[in-house]
Design a protein around this motif. Structure first.
Motif, short mmCIF file in Angstrom:
data_model
loop_
_atom_site.label_atom_id
_atom_site.label_comp_id
_atom_site.label_asym_id
_atom_site.label_seq_id
_atom_site.Cartn_x
_atom_site.Cartn_y
_atom_site.Cartn_z
N ASP A 101 0.92 -1.29 -0.05
CA ASP A 101 -0.13 -0.06 -0.04
C ASP A 101 0.91 1.20 0.03
O ASP A 101 1.57 1.55 1.08
CB ASP A 101 -0.92 0.06 1.21
CG ASP A 101 -1.57 1.30 1.35
OD1 ASP A 101 -2.02 1.77 0.40
OD2 ASP A 101 -2.34 1.43 2.58
N LEU A 102 1.08 2.10 -1.27
CA LEU A 102 1.79 3.23 -1.13
C LEU A 102 0.72 4.30 -0.98
O LEU A 102 -0.04 4.43 -1.90
CB LEU A 102 2.41 3.23 -2.89
CG LEU A 102 3.54 1.98 -3.02
CD1 LEU A 102 3.31 1.44 -4.29
CD2 LEU A 102 4.96 2.35 -2.43
N TRP A 103 0.92 4.96 0.22
CA TRP A 103 -0.04 5.89 0.54
C TRP A 103 0.74 7.10 1.06
O TRP A 103 1.70 7.28 1.10
CB TRP A 103 -0.82 5.25 1.63
CG TRP A 103 0.05 5.04 2.94
CD1 TRP A 103 1.15 4.00 3.11
CD2 TRP A 103 0.11 5.86 4.01
NE1 TRP A 103 1.34 4.30 4.39
CE2 TRP A 103 0.89 5.39 5.09
CE3 TRP A 103 -0.79 7.15 4.31
CZ2 TRP A 103 1.04 5.92 6.27
CZ3 TRP A 103 -0.49 7.69 5.53
CH2 TRP A 103 0.32 6.92 6.62
N ALA A 104 0.02 8.15 1.37
CA ALA A 104 0.48 9.39 1.90
C ALA A 104 -0.62 9.92 3.02
O ALA A 104 -1.79 9.78 2.95
CB ALA A 104 0.59 10.38 0.92
N PRO A 105 0.16 10.45 4.26
CA PRO A 105 -0.80 10.94 5.32
C PRO A 105 -2.04 11.76 4.97
O PRO A 105 -3.06 11.92 5.53
CB PRO A 105 0.21 11.29 6.50
CG PRO A 105 1.27 11.27 5.89
CD PRO A 105 1.32 10.80 4.54
N VAL B 54 -1.64 8.30 -5.42
CA VAL B 54 -1.78 7.65 -4.25
C VAL B 54 -3.22 7.44 -3.69
O VAL B 54 -4.10 8.40 -4.04
CB VAL B 54 -0.89 7.90 -2.88
CG1 VAL B 54 0.44 7.78 -3.14
CG2 VAL B 54 -1.35 9.48 -2.69
N PRO B 55 -3.87 6.45 -3.25
CA PRO B 55 -2.91 5.09 -3.20
C PRO B 55 -2.79 4.47 -4.34
O PRO B 55 -3.41 4.55 -5.00
CB PRO B 55 -3.96 4.36 -2.19
CG PRO B 55 -5.56 4.79 -2.47
CD PRO B 55 -5.24 6.16 -2.70
N THR B 56 -1.44 3.86 -4.42
CA THR B 56 -1.39 2.76 -5.39
C THR B 56 -1.29 1.40 -4.76
O THR B 56 -0.08 1.55 -3.59
CB THR B 56 0.21 3.25 -6.30
OG1 THR B 56 -0.38 4.07 -6.95
CG2 THR B 56 0.47 2.06 -7.27
N LEU B 57 -1.63 0.55 -5.14
CA LEU B 57 -1.54 -0.84 -4.79
C LEU B 57 -0.77 -1.77 -5.59
O LEU B 57 -1.11 -1.90 -6.77
CB LEU B 57 -2.83 -1.58 -4.08
CG LEU B 57 -3.83 -0.71 -3.54
CD1 LEU B 57 -5.24 -1.48 -3.51
CD2 LEU B 57 -3.25 -0.83 -2.07
N GLY C 83 -5.78 4.05 -6.91
CA GLY C 83 -6.96 4.59 -6.47
C GLY C 83 -7.68 3.71 -5.49
O GLY C 83 -7.14 2.54 -5.26
N ALA C 84 -8.55 4.12 -4.64
CA ALA C 84 -9.13 3.59 -3.42
C ALA C 84 -10.52 2.75 -4.21
O ALA C 84 -10.89 3.43 -4.97
CB ALA C 84 -9.60 4.54 -2.64
#
Length: 150
Positions: A59-63, A108-111, A125-126
């Motif tokens: 899970d490539l994400w950002a706060p 983000v998100p990129t899975l 995407g979510a």
């Protein structure tokens, strides 16, 4: 390096689970498979994600990303459903620019679904948990060596 303590979904016992390990985590009390959820960054991604004994959902994400925060519980649910078969590795792209660049993250998100560091599938995407489950099932049934995209 350890991840946050994990509560066993079967007996409720809290367990310490290493972020990187040769095997798969089991509950110290009831010996059932535990959800394996860990964080990784530029310095430890190879140890945490690429050497895992199971398929890894990255899970490539950002706060600061609302959709990232919305999809996180769904990913944790999938990791719990597939305990012993799947490891969830969360990468904060703001703190891991080399990983972001390596995987050419544009949103983000990129899975990513990885098998020993090789990309099996990618999704940006979510999405709701049912759609993520379908994507995961499709990607895993497609077999290794093929990159599936949604």
């Amino acid at each position: 390096m350890e991840s946050d303590p994990v509560t066993c979904p079967h007996c409720g016992k809290r367990n310490r689970v290493p972020a990187a390990a040769a095997g798969k985590p089991r509950c110290a009390n009831c010996h059932q498979w535990l959800p394996w959820i860990a964080a990784a960054g530029d310095g430890d991604f190879a140890d945490v994600a690429e050497t895992a004994s199971v398929t890894v959902l990255v899970d490539l994400w950002a706060p600061w990303c609302g959709p990232c925060r919305m999809v996180s519980p769904a990913l944790e649910q999938l990791a719990t459903e597939r305990a012993g078969q799947l490891k969830l590795v969360k990468v904060d792209v703001d703190k891991a620019p080399a990983i972001s660049q390596r995987f050419k993250v544009q949103a983000v998100p990129t899975l990513l679904l990885l098998d020993h560091g090789q990309i099996l599938a990618r999704q940006a995407g979510a999405a709701p948990v049912a759609a993520l489950r379908d994507w995961l099932n499709h990607a895993l049934s497609a077999g290794s060596g093929k990159e599936a995209s949604s």
